[in-house]
Design a protein around this motif. Structure first.
Motif, PDB file in Angstrom:
ATOM      1  N   ASN A   1       4.118   8.446 -11.250  1.00 23.80           N
ATOM      2  CA  ASN A   1       3.572   9.089 -10.677  1.00 23.80           C
ATOM      3  C   ASN A   1       2.802   8.771  -9.198  1.00 23.80           C
ATOM      4  O   ASN A   1       2.676   9.603  -8.616  1.00 23.80           O
ATOM      5  N   GLU A   2       1.039   7.633  -9.293  1.00 27.02           N
ATOM      6  CA  GLU A   2       0.873   7.501  -8.917  1.00 27.02           C
ATOM      7  C   GLU A   2       2.184   6.825  -6.853  1.00 27.02           C
ATOM      8  O   GLU A   2       2.065   7.370  -6.077  1.00 27.02           O
ATOM      9  N   ALA A   3       2.961   6.840  -7.352  1.00 33.49           N
ATOM     10  CA  ALA A   3       3.652   5.862  -6.515  1.00 33.49           C
ATOM     11  C   ALA A   3       4.292   7.371  -5.863  1.00 33.49           C
ATOM     12  O   ALA A   3       5.239   7.136  -4.663  1.00 33.49           O
ATOM     13  N   ARG A   4       5.217   8.109  -7.206  1.00 33.29           N
ATOM     14  CA  ARG A   4       5.596   9.239  -6.626  1.00 33.29           C
ATOM     15  C   ARG A   4       4.247   9.937  -5.893  1.00 33.29           C
ATOM     16  O   ARG A   4       4.918  10.399  -4.886  1.00 33.29           O
ATOM     17  N   ARG A   5       3.388  10.665  -6.142  1.00 36.50           N
ATOM     18  CA  ARG A   5       2.346  11.171  -5.467  1.00 36.50           C
ATOM     19  C   ARG A   5       2.348  10.586  -3.932  1.00 36.50           C
ATOM     20  O   ARG A   5       1.490  10.970  -2.698  1.00 36.50           O
ATOM     21  N   GLN A   6       1.738   9.058  -3.978  1.00 34.48           N
ATOM     22  CA  GLN A   6       2.113   8.436  -2.519  1.00 34.48           C
ATOM     23  C   GLN A   6       2.987   8.895  -1.673  1.00 34.48           C
ATOM     24  O   GLN A   6       2.912   9.385  -0.406  1.00 34.48           O
ATOM     25  N   GLU A   7       4.503   8.948  -2.261  1.00 32.81           N
ATOM     26  CA  GLU A   7       5.355   8.958  -1.489  1.00 32.81           C
ATOM     27  C   GLU A   7       5.710  10.510  -0.768  1.00 32.81           C
ATOM     28  O   GLU A   7       5.651  10.640  -0.381  1.00 32.81           O
ATOM     29  N   GLN A   8       5.723  11.553  -1.701  1.00 34.12           N
ATOM     30  CA  GLN A   8       5.009  12.671  -1.572  1.00 34.12           C
ATOM     31  C   GLN A   8       4.015  13.026  -0.200  1.00 34.12           C
ATOM     32  O   GLN A   8       4.187  13.826   0.411  1.00 34.12           O
ATOM     33  N   ARG A   9       2.911  12.301  -0.392  1.00 33.31           N
ATOM     34  CA  ARG A   9       1.978  12.607   0.287  1.00 33.31           C
ATOM     35  C   ARG A   9       2.198  11.845   1.820  1.00 33.31           C
ATOM     36  O   ARG A   9       2.173  12.515   2.338  1.00 33.31           O
ATOM     37  N   ARG A  10       2.701  11.217   1.827  1.00 33.90           N
ATOM     38  CA  ARG A  10       3.714  10.346   3.419  1.00 33.90           C
ATOM     39  C   ARG A  10       4.841  11.346   3.405  1.00 33.90           C
ATOM     40  O   ARG A  10       4.350  11.585   4.183  1.00 33.90           O
ATOM     41  N   GLN A  11       5.673  11.984   2.700  1.00 37.31           N
ATOM     42  CA  GLN A  11       6.149  12.635   3.150  1.00 37.31           C
ATOM     43  C   GLN A  11       5.579  13.874   3.777  1.00 37.31           C
ATOM     44  O   GLN A  11       6.064  14.373   4.782  1.00 37.31           O
ATOM     45  N   ALA A  12       4.792  14.416   3.096  1.00 34.69           N
ATOM     46  CA  ALA A  12       3.877  15.455   3.774  1.00 34.69           C
ATOM     47  C   ALA A  12       3.413  15.702   4.995  1.00 34.69           C
ATOM     48  O   ALA A  12       3.692  16.236   6.018  1.00 34.69           O
ATOM     49  N   GLU A  13       3.043  13.882   5.488  1.00 33.11           N
ATOM     50  CA  GLU A  13       2.191  14.028   5.961  1.00 33.11           C
ATOM     51  C   GLU A  13       3.451  13.450   7.465  1.00 33.11           C
ATOM     52  O   GLU A  13       3.308  14.252   8.441  1.00 33.11           O
ATOM     53  N   HIS A  14       4.541  12.747   6.797  1.00 37.16           N
ATOM     54  CA  HIS A  14       5.845  13.683   7.881  1.00 37.16           C
ATOM     55  C   HIS A  14       6.224  14.352   8.458  1.00 37.16           C
ATOM     56  O   HIS A  14       6.193  14.961   9.332  1.00 37.16           O
ATOM     57  N   GLU A  15       6.465  15.635   7.187  1.00 36.10           N
ATOM     58  CA  GLU A  15       7.358  16.945   7.399  1.00 36.10           C
ATOM     59  C   GLU A  15       6.017  17.439   8.557  1.00 36.10           C
ATOM     60  O   GLU A  15       6.306  18.383   9.319  1.00 36.10           O
ATOM     61  N   GLY A  16       4.704  17.273   7.932  1.00 36.22           N
ATOM     62  CA  GLY A  16       3.096  17.549   8.759  1.00 36.22           C
ATOM     63  C   GLY A  16       3.374  17.534  10.040  1.00 36.22           C
ATOM     64  O   GLY A  16       3.512  18.421  10.830  1.00 36.22           O
TER      65      GLY A  16
END
Length: 179
Positions: free
Chosen positions: A89-104
């Motif tokens: 879950n932590e890895a998924r959350r970090q990946e989502q954060r990275r994706q959100a930053e990338h999408e940002g």
């Protein structure tokens, strides 16, 4: 030897009394021994029952110890699974954060592009308005020039027609004179 007999009879009577007392004491001791024996048997029975309960308790304790061990193993397994799930879950959350930053970042780039395109559209609209005005002015100039050309052509045509009429009249006039 009456005295002897009397003494012997007294001694016998004393012996009989002592014997009787001893018999009573023996009877009492025998009864006490039987009571003690019964109590001892009862205590032995209690001890046997206690040993049986102790054995059963030890067996139950062994079963419970096995169950506790099994539960501890299950708990460890569940704890390990939860730890793995937490890490995933932590890895998924970090990946989502990275994706959100990338999408940002992408969103920012797209917003910049949209802003540039809006500026271009506004600029093109201004150019279009200016061209409309130029076209209107050119249309007016063309209309005026056409009107001027038409007027000039009409004047020239009229002058030409007048000249041709005059020429025909002169020719007729000359023919009239010749004839």
């Amino acid at each position: 030897s009456m005295a002897h007999k009397s003494a012997a009879a007294g001694a016998l009577a004393g012996s009989k009394r002592q014997c009787k007392e001893l018999k009573i004491q023996l009877q009492t001791a025998s009864e006490r021994t039987q009571k003690i024996s019964k109590m001892l048997d009862a205590e032995k029975e209690k001890a046997r029952a206690s040993r049986k309960q102790l054995t059963e308790a030890e067996d139950r304790n062994k079963v419970l110890a096995r169950q506790v061990h099994d539960l501890e193993m299950q708990l460890q397994t569940k704890t390990d699974e939860l730890e793995l799930m937490f890490q995933a879950n932590e890895a998924r959350r970090q990946e989502q954060r990275r994706q959100a930053e990338h999408e940002g970042d992408k969103r920012g780039e797209l917003e910049d592009k949209v802003s540039d395109l809006r500026s271009k559209v506004e600029s093109l609209q201004e150019s279009r308005e200016k061209l409309k005005i130029k076209i209107e002015l050119l249309a007016k100039e063309l209309k005026t020039a056409t009107e001027v050309a038409d007027t000039k052509w009409n004047e020239e045509n009229w002058a030409k027609q007048c000249a041709e009429k005059q020429l025909q009249e002169q020719k007729r006039h000359c023919k009239n004179i010749e004839s």
